[in-house]
Design a protein around this motif. Structure first.
Motif, PDB file in Angstrom:
ATOM      1  N   LEU A  74       0.546  -1.100  -0.139  1.00 23.93           N
ATOM      2  CA  LEU A  74       0.056   0.298  -0.332  1.00 23.93           C
ATOM      3  C   LEU A  74       0.500   1.427  -0.227  1.00 23.93           C
ATOM      4  N   PHE A  75       2.150   1.127   1.033  1.00 17.16           N
ATOM      5  CA  PHE A  75       2.468   2.672   0.937  1.00 17.16           C
ATOM      6  C   PHE A  75       4.187   3.138  -0.817  1.00 17.16           C
ATOM      7  N   SER A  76       3.600   1.852  -1.010  1.00 10.31           N
ATOM      8  CA  SER A  76       4.561   2.453  -2.349  1.00 10.31           C
ATOM      9  C   SER A  76       3.925   2.506  -3.392  1.00 10.31           C
ATOM     10  N   VAL A  77       2.865   1.814  -4.007  1.00 13.23           N
ATOM     11  CA  VAL A  77       1.495   2.085  -4.473  1.00 13.23           C
ATOM     12  C   VAL A  77       1.338   3.249  -4.416  1.00 13.23           C
ATOM     13  N   ASN A  78       0.509   4.460  -3.155  1.00 10.65           N
ATOM     14  CA  ASN A  78       0.251   5.175  -3.158  1.00 10.65           C
ATOM     15  C   ASN A  78       1.972   6.355  -3.430  1.00 10.65           C
ATOM     16  N   VAL A  79       3.074   5.800  -3.279  1.00 13.19           N
ATOM     17  CA  VAL A  79       4.038   7.133  -2.922  1.00 13.19           C
ATOM     18  C   VAL A  79       4.048   6.976  -4.689  1.00 13.19           C
ATOM     19  N   ALA A  80       3.919   5.712  -5.745  1.00 10.97           N
ATOM     20  CA  ALA A  80       3.991   6.436  -6.582  1.00 10.97           C
ATOM     21  C   ALA A  80       3.073   6.664  -7.564  1.00 10.97           C
ATOM     22  N   MET A  81       1.980   7.495  -6.278  1.00 11.34           N
ATOM     23  CA  MET A  81       0.825   7.788  -6.680  1.00 11.34           C
ATOM     24  C   MET A  81       0.730   9.419  -7.169  1.00 11.34           C
ATOM     25  N   ALA A  82       1.267  10.074  -6.136  1.00  9.89           N
ATOM     26  CA  ALA A  82       1.426  10.739  -5.361  1.00  9.89           C
ATOM     27  C   ALA A  82       2.304  11.236  -6.426  1.00  9.89           C
ATOM     28  N   ALA A  83       3.865  10.911  -6.413  1.00  9.40           N
ATOM     29  CA  ALA A  83       4.968  11.062  -7.703  1.00  9.40           C
ATOM     30  C   ALA A  83       4.207  11.439  -8.575  1.00  9.40           C
ATOM     31  N   THR A  84       3.449  10.246  -8.947  1.00 12.89           N
ATOM     32  CA  THR A  84       3.287  10.530 -10.884  1.00 12.89           C
ATOM     33  C   THR A  84       1.972  11.617 -10.653  1.00 12.89           C
ATOM     34  N   GLY A  85       1.323  12.122  -9.810  1.00 18.54           N
ATOM     35  CA  GLY A  85       0.431  13.398  -9.294  1.00 18.54           C
ATOM     36  C   GLY A  85       1.054  14.605  -9.486  1.00 18.54           C
ATOM     37  N   ILE A  86       2.421  14.824  -8.436  1.00 16.69           N
ATOM     38  CA  ILE A  86       3.476  15.805  -8.437  1.00 16.69           C
ATOM     39  C   ILE A  86       3.970  16.123  -9.717  1.00 16.69           C
ATOM     40  N   TYR A  87       4.163  15.274 -10.664  1.00 12.06           N
ATOM     41  CA  TYR A  87       5.177  14.992 -11.898  1.00 12.06           C
ATOM     42  C   TYR A  87       3.386  16.033 -13.047  1.00 12.06           C
ATOM     43  N   GLN A  88       2.688  15.292 -13.024  1.00 10.63           N
ATOM     44  CA  GLN A  88       1.168  15.414 -13.680  1.00 10.63           C
ATOM     45  C   GLN A  88       1.133  16.805 -13.820  1.00 10.63           C
ATOM     46  N   LEU A  89       0.846  17.374 -12.261  1.00 10.78           N
ATOM     47  CA  LEU A  89       0.416  18.703 -12.047  1.00 10.78           C
ATOM     48  C   LEU A  89       1.557  19.683 -12.628  1.00 10.78           C
ATOM     49  N   SER A  90       3.007  19.157 -12.584  1.00 12.04           N
ATOM     50  CA  SER A  90       4.313  20.101 -12.621  1.00 12.04           C
ATOM     51  C   SER A  90       3.973  20.338 -14.487  1.00 12.04           C
ATOM     52  N   ARG A  91       3.759  19.551 -14.809  1.00 14.69           N
ATOM     53  CA  ARG A  91       3.334  19.679 -15.900  1.00 14.69           C
ATOM     54  C   ARG A  91       2.274  20.564 -16.573  1.00 14.69           C
TER      55      ARG A  91
END
Length: 108
Positions: A74-91
């Protein structure tokens, strides 16, 4: 030794015999879809969707470390979700609020 580790995983309170294993495993689909959207033009990204993905990742990453037993899947999938979301928001923010100089000159 490998058999004992597999047996330990199988019998873990968050192992494959429980929903605590399968829910985060299927949640990887959201992160994979977000990675697939890296090639999507920024103007097609959605602020509400990416904010939801990012906030979900941040909140549930924290939660997964304070529950018993700790659920590292659960931790690893949510870290990936946060990271991809932050990257997409920055774009999206870069595209909407910081246009590239040659694009700004072409619009004048």
């Amino acid at each position: 030794m490998a058999a004992s580790k597999l047996q330990a995983l199988w019998n873990h309170p968050a192992g494959p015999k429980t929903i605590h294993f399968w829910a985060p495993t299927f949640k990887w689909g959201i992160s994979i879809a977000n990675v697939a959207d890296f090639s999507k033009p920024p103007e097609k990204l959605s602020y509400p969707q990416q904010i939801a993905v990012t906030c979900t990742g941040v909140v549930w990453s924290r939660y997964s470390t304070v529950i018993t037993p700790k659920n590292w899947n659960l931790f690893s999938v949510n870290v990936a979700m946060a990271a991809t979301g932050i990257y997409q928001l920055s774009r999206k923010i870069k595209h909407d609020y910081f246009p590239e100089p040659e694009a700004a000159v072409a619009n004048e």
